[in-house]
Design a protein around this motif. Structure first.
Motif, PDB file in Angstrom:
ATOM      1  N   TYR A 100      11.592   0.200   3.888  1.00 12.56           N
ATOM      2  CA  TYR A 100      11.927  -1.209   4.065  1.00 12.56           C
ATOM      3  C   TYR A 100      11.096  -2.075   3.133  1.00 12.56           C
ATOM      4  CZ  TYR A 100       7.602  -1.266   6.821  1.00 12.56           C
ATOM      5  OH  TYR A 100       6.286  -1.145   7.218  1.00 12.56           O
ATOM      6  N   THR A 101      11.514  -3.327   2.981  1.00 12.51           N
ATOM      7  CA  THR A 101      10.740  -4.340   2.266  1.00 12.51           C
ATOM      8  C   THR A 101      10.608  -5.557   3.172  1.00 12.51           C
ATOM      9  OG1 THR A 101      12.602  -5.536   1.274  1.00 12.51           O
ATOM     10  CG2 THR A 101      11.819  -3.547   0.116  1.00 12.51           C
ATOM     11  N   GLN A 136      -6.549  -4.566  -7.937  1.00 12.29           N
ATOM     12  CA  GLN A 136      -7.877  -4.474  -8.563  1.00 12.29           C
ATOM     13  C   GLN A 136      -8.750  -3.404  -7.904  1.00 12.29           C
ATOM     14  OE1 GLN A 136      -9.694  -8.364  -8.724  1.00 12.29           O
ATOM     15  NE2 GLN A 136      -8.075  -9.223 -10.022  1.00 12.29           N
ATOM     16  N   SER A 137      -8.483  -3.111  -6.626  1.00  8.05           N
ATOM     17  CA  SER A 137      -9.283  -2.109  -5.933  1.00  8.05           C
ATOM     18  C   SER A 137      -8.683  -0.719  -5.994  1.00  8.05           C
ATOM     19  CB  SER A 137      -9.478  -2.523  -4.468  1.00  8.05           C
ATOM     20  OG  SER A 137      -8.241  -2.667  -3.825  1.00  8.05           O
ATOM     21  N   HIS A 138      -7.459  -0.616  -6.518  1.00  7.12           N
ATOM     22  CA  HIS A 138      -6.779   0.683  -6.726  1.00  7.12           C
ATOM     23  C   HIS A 138      -6.547   1.427  -5.416  1.00  7.12           C
ATOM     24  CE1 HIS A 138      -7.432  -0.006 -10.974  1.00  7.12           C
ATOM     25  NE2 HIS A 138      -8.739  -0.110 -10.771  1.00  7.12           N
ATOM     26  N   ILE A 139      -6.269   0.707  -4.318  1.00  6.23           N
ATOM     27  CA  ILE A 139      -5.931   1.358  -3.061  1.00  6.23           C
ATOM     28  C   ILE A 139      -4.438   1.660  -3.072  1.00  6.23           C
ATOM     29  CG2 ILE A 139      -5.984   1.201  -0.545  1.00  6.23           C
ATOM     30  CD1 ILE A 139      -7.923  -1.135  -0.825  1.00  6.23           C
ATOM     31  N   LYS A 140      -4.072   2.898  -2.770  1.00  2.54           N
ATOM     32  CA  LYS A 140      -2.669   3.267  -2.760  1.00  2.54           C
ATOM     33  C   LYS A 140      -2.477   4.503  -1.895  1.00  2.54           C
ATOM     34  CE  LYS A 140       0.983   1.471  -4.884  1.00  2.54           C
ATOM     35  NZ  LYS A 140       1.257   0.037  -4.939  1.00  2.54           N
ATOM     36  N   PHE A 141      -1.331   4.580  -1.205  1.00  5.74           N
ATOM     37  CA  PHE A 141      -1.003   5.729  -0.389  1.00  5.74           C
ATOM     38  C   PHE A 141       0.342   6.283  -0.807  1.00  5.74           C
ATOM     39  CE2 PHE A 141      -3.522   2.968   2.503  1.00  5.74           C
ATOM     40  CZ  PHE A 141      -4.648   3.771   2.580  1.00  5.74           C
ATOM     41  N   LEU A 192       0.802  -1.221   0.000  1.00  9.30           N
ATOM     42  CA  LEU A 192       0.000   0.000   0.000  1.00  9.30           C
ATOM     43  C   LEU A 192       0.835   1.272   0.000  1.00  9.30           C
ATOM     44  CD1 LEU A 192      -2.669  -1.078   2.634  1.00  9.30           C
ATOM     45  CD2 LEU A 192      -3.128  -0.625   0.234  1.00  9.30           C
ATOM     46  N   TYR A 193       2.002   1.209   0.641  1.00 10.78           N
ATOM     47  CA  TYR A 193       2.831   2.404   0.803  1.00 10.78           C
ATOM     48  C   TYR A 193       4.078   2.293  -0.078  1.00 10.78           C
ATOM     49  CZ  TYR A 193       0.007   3.188   5.021  1.00 10.78           C
ATOM     50  OH  TYR A 193      -1.025   3.376   5.902  1.00 10.78           O
TER      51      TYR A 193
END
Length: 324
Positions: free
Chosen positions: A111-112, A318-323, A105-106
């Motif tokens: 970090y990964t 698919q839901s296009h959630i992104k910050f 999301l971020y």
């Protein structure tokens, strides 16, 4: 001078080896207090689990495990600090499922997932799909049928944008062919309060959060999100068996360490945490909280993380959630 230089070099090497020795073996671990970070404020489920485990380990260890709350940015602040910590087993973190989804999301995280070593899974729990008692549908089939008639969608509260409940809602929408109207709150408690008060009809709630109110008939349970029914709610079907085949969305709790932590220390920690979790008292406490105790190896924990990343990456894309 050369002799002095050689002596100093030898002394430095000896000091370095002495410092490194505890890292290479778990024999002397822990020789100082162990810090267990929690990325949320005190009082939540993850904080409760962390304190239960820390208290039990501290009873038998020569040094205490100290829980330190570092809330902020959906636990990403604490996780970033863990990455920067020494990989010596003295700084750990209790994480939940959002540890995986945060990395999806971020995009600007420092970090990964590869920056951490899984240590031990502790427990998992499903969500309960709960509604206000006056809400019409009493089962998932009727809820889905009603949702398909609503152009605006049925209001559905979550603890916030990008929360595990939000992503689980998106999965439900995608698998059921519906679109709920997402109402983000600043936490699960205020969302549940508004369901009880009739301001919104539905949420996904943890069993810990919802069971007392279900028993008081202030909430009605429509389904659970696990593969199997919840022992505390034996008459409540799973979403998979009641309208959405294949649906599953659990929250898990586990402890991680910085990548590079010596394998001997990771294995020691896993065995000790496993010992605590398998004790009858801890099993009873976790069950009371609506949690299912787990005993998975670090390798199995890594497999879970990998599978969760694949699953939720598709849902989030698919839901296009992104910050930012």
């Amino acid at each position: 001078m050369k002799r002095l230089a050689r002596a100093l070099a030898g002394g430095c090497l000896t000091a370095a080896l002495a410092t490194a020795a505890p890292l290479a073996s778990a024999d002397s671990y822990p020789s100082k207090p162990v810090r267990l970070m929690v990325g949320m404020a005190p009082g939540g489920s993850n904080d409760t689990v962390a304190r239960l485990v820390a208290a039990e380990l501290s009873k038998s260890w020569p040094q205490p495990m100290i829980v330190e709350n570092k809330p902020g940015a959906n636990s990403t602040i604490a996780t970033g600090e863990l990455k920067r910590s020494a990989a010596d087993g003295y700084t750990l973190m209790l994480v939940i499922s959002s540890h995986v989804t945060n990395t999806l999301l971020y995009p600007n995280l420092t970090y990964t997932l590869k920056d951490f070593s899984p240590v031990s899974l502790i427990a998992d729990t499903p969500f309960v799909l709960v509604a206000n008692p006056k809400f019409g549908p009493n089962n998932p089939q009727d809820l889905i049928a009603l949702a398909k008639t609503k152009e605006r969608g049925i209001d559905f509260g979550t603890p916030g944008q990008g929360s595990t409940q939000h992503i689980s809602l998106e999965l439900l929408d995608q698998m059921a062919g519906i679109k709920m109207n997402h109402i983000p709150y600043k936490g699960g408690a205020p969302a549940q309060t508004d369901v009880i008060g009739g301001l919104i009809p539905l949420i996904f709630a943890t069993p810990t959060q919802s069971l007392p109110f279900i028993k008081q008939n202030k909430l009605k349970a429509l389904a659970v999100t696990s593969k199997e029914r919840l022992p505390q709610l034996p008459d409540v079907p799973t979403l998979a068996e009641a309208g959405v085949p294949g649906y599953e969305a659990n929250v898990w709790f586990g402890i991680i360490a910085p990548a590079g932590t010596p394998p001997q220390v990771v294995e020691y920690l896993h065995k000790e945490i496993s010992r605590v979790v398998k004790s009858p008292d801890m099993q009873a406490r976790l069950t009371e909280l609506g949690l299912t105790p787990l005993d998975e190896s670090p390798a199995q924990f890594q497999q879970l993380i990998d599978s969760e990343k694949t699953k939720w990456a598709t849902v989030i894309q698919q839901s296009h959630i992104k910050f930012d």
